[in-house]
Design a protein around this motif. Sequence first.
Motif, short mmCIF file in Angstrom:
data_model
loop_
_atom_site.label_atom_id
_atom_site.label_comp_id
_atom_site.label_asym_id
_atom_site.label_seq_id
_atom_site.Cartn_x
_atom_site.Cartn_y
_atom_site.Cartn_z
N ALA A 279 -11.98 10.97 -5.63
CA ALA A 279 -11.32 10.33 -4.41
C ALA A 279 -11.48 8.93 -4.79
N TRP A 280 -12.92 8.52 -5.02
CA TRP A 280 -12.96 7.01 -5.11
C TRP A 280 -12.25 6.39 -6.30
N ALA A 281 -12.13 7.03 -7.55
CA ALA A 281 -11.59 6.83 -8.60
C ALA A 281 -9.95 6.80 -8.30
N ALA A 282 -9.44 7.42 -7.49
CA ALA A 282 -7.92 7.61 -7.32
C ALA A 282 -7.65 6.25 -6.67
N MET A 283 -8.66 6.05 -5.40
CA MET A 283 -8.19 4.73 -4.60
C MET A 283 -8.44 3.41 -5.53
N ALA A 284 -9.34 3.45 -6.37
CA ALA A 284 -9.58 2.33 -7.42
C ALA A 284 -8.40 2.32 -8.24
N ALA A 285 -7.85 3.47 -8.67
CA ALA A 285 -6.51 3.39 -9.77
C ALA A 285 -5.31 2.87 -9.24
N VAL A 286 -5.00 2.87 -8.12
CA VAL A 286 -3.84 2.30 -7.60
C VAL A 286 -3.85 0.61 -7.68
N PRO A 287 -4.62 -0.14 -7.10
CA PRO A 287 -4.59 -1.32 -7.31
C PRO A 287 -4.90 -1.85 -8.59
N ALA A 312 2.01 -10.43 -0.73
CA ALA A 312 2.67 -9.12 -0.59
C ALA A 312 2.06 -7.95 -1.29
N VAL A 313 1.72 -8.36 -2.59
CA VAL A 313 1.21 -7.37 -3.66
C VAL A 313 -0.34 -6.88 -3.13
N ILE A 314 -1.12 -7.98 -2.54
CA ILE A 314 -2.43 -7.63 -2.08
C ILE A 314 -2.34 -6.72 -0.55
N ALA A 315 -1.32 -6.85 -0.03
CA ALA A 315 -1.09 -6.16 1.45
C ALA A 315 -0.84 -4.55 0.82
N LEU A 316 0.29 -4.56 -0.18
CA LEU A 316 0.45 -3.24 -0.67
C LEU A 316 -0.83 -2.38 -1.38
N MET A 317 -1.40 -3.17 -2.00
CA MET A 317 -2.69 -2.51 -2.54
C MET A 317 -3.49 -2.22 -1.54
N ALA A 318 -3.74 -2.86 -0.56
CA ALA A 318 -4.76 -2.57 0.63
C ALA A 318 -4.04 -1.34 1.47
N GLY A 319 -2.63 -1.48 1.47
CA GLY A 319 -2.07 -0.43 2.52
C GLY A 319 -2.21 1.08 1.67
N LEU A 320 -1.99 1.11 0.25
CA LEU A 320 -1.86 2.13 -0.48
C LEU A 320 -3.37 2.66 -0.35
N VAL A 321 -4.24 1.82 -0.55
CA VAL A 321 -5.69 2.35 -0.59
C VAL A 321 -6.28 3.02 0.73
N GLY A 322 -5.66 2.22 1.77
CA GLY A 322 -5.91 2.79 3.24
C GLY A 322 -5.35 4.26 3.39
N TYR A 325 -7.41 6.63 1.29
CA TYR A 325 -8.53 7.03 2.12
C TYR A 325 -8.64 7.90 3.48
N LYS A 326 -7.37 7.58 4.00
CA LYS A 326 -7.43 8.54 5.31
C LYS A 326 -6.83 9.94 4.95
N LEU A 327 -6.34 10.18 3.74
CA LEU A 327 -5.65 11.06 3.19
C LEU A 327 -7.12 12.09 2.77
N PHE A 328 -7.65 11.42 1.87
CA PHE A 328 -9.12 12.04 1.48
C PHE A 328 -10.24 12.73 2.33
N LYS A 329 -9.99 11.42 3.43
CA LYS A 329 -10.98 11.80 4.76
C LYS A 329 -10.40 12.99 5.47
N ARG A 330 -9.20 13.06 5.63
CA ARG A 330 -8.88 14.26 6.68
C ARG A 330 -8.78 15.63 5.76
N ARG A 331 -9.12 15.59 4.34
CA ARG A 331 -9.11 16.77 3.55
C ARG A 331 -10.60 16.89 3.16
N GLY A 332 -11.52 16.32 3.57
CA GLY A 332 -13.10 16.31 3.51
C GLY A 332 -13.44 15.96 2.24
#
Length: 334
Positions: A279-287, A312-322, A325-332
């Motif tokens: 999960a952390w690797a996937a979040m790091a892969a997007v930015p 705009a790009v920084i916001a996009l990165m933060a939004g995708l990572v967020g 994060y919520k998706l992985f958190k919800r799935r445990g």
Amino acid sequence: MHSVIVDCAIYRDGRRREGPGDFSDALDEARSAGGFVWIGLHEPSADEFDTVAEEFGLHPLAVEDALNAHQRPKLEVYDDSLFVVFKPVVYEPKSDAVSTSEVMVFLGDGFVVTVRHGEGAPLAAVRRRLEHEPHLLAKGPTAVLYAIADATVDHYLDVATELQNDLEELEAEVFSPASGGSRNTASRIYTFKRQVLEFRRATVPLAPPLTRLAGTASANGGVPFVNDRARPFFRDVSDHLTRVNESVEALDRLVSDVLSAHLAQMSVRQNDDMRKISAWAAMAAVPTMIAGIYGMNFDHMPELHWVWSYPAVIALMAGLVGFLYKLFKRRGWL
């Protein structure tokens, strides 16, 4: 020779009698008086035991077993004597370890010779108990054999209880969220299983000899030098040993189940760790992917010269990572 003789006494009518210091004369006196002589030896050498073996007519094969030790519990019948091997067990609370010793009993006409190897044999306590129960000691050498068997098996019950307590502690440790994944837990379980195996080697082979001692004369042809009236007493000891062996079997199965449960827990925890890492690797892969694209230094790229492109790009990165994060958190996964 005197260094290995723990005790030598004549018993007549259930009472200890003063006899000659030499055991050869003691045997003659005991037989003439209708009693028996009981000699206790501790780890004798071959030379030290030769005189005893010759005087009492002990079989060479039994003598060899008595000297070499490391025998399984057994019962052997020879022409002039009965040879029985017991393996008393000692539980050491400080180290939670099981250790065994050995007691060899030669039973014959008017004599009992006990040979002890190790420090855990209960012979001193058995002798004291019998000397305080003259009605039992009056039964002759059979009473000594019964008392040794009874003391040995009773102590098995105590050790089985201690091992059960240790197993409950291991179960609590395995299923505890705080320490269930400890690397030392598997080692402790394996060590405990070895202790159960050591205990089992002492208890299980003793069942056939006790069954034979407890059986009727018509069933097994009788056991010489053993009073038929003592068979109900040996039957009681055999019943206690059956309980011990059932406990040992249960302990062995349970400790195997505990080990399997511990390994399954370890596997589940490793899978959880791998999911978290993924999960952390996937979040790091997007930015990393977005930054890699905008780091290729092409002249004609969308929004390359736009004033708000960087935030705009920084916001996009933060939004995708967020979002991830919520998706992985919800799935445990996190």
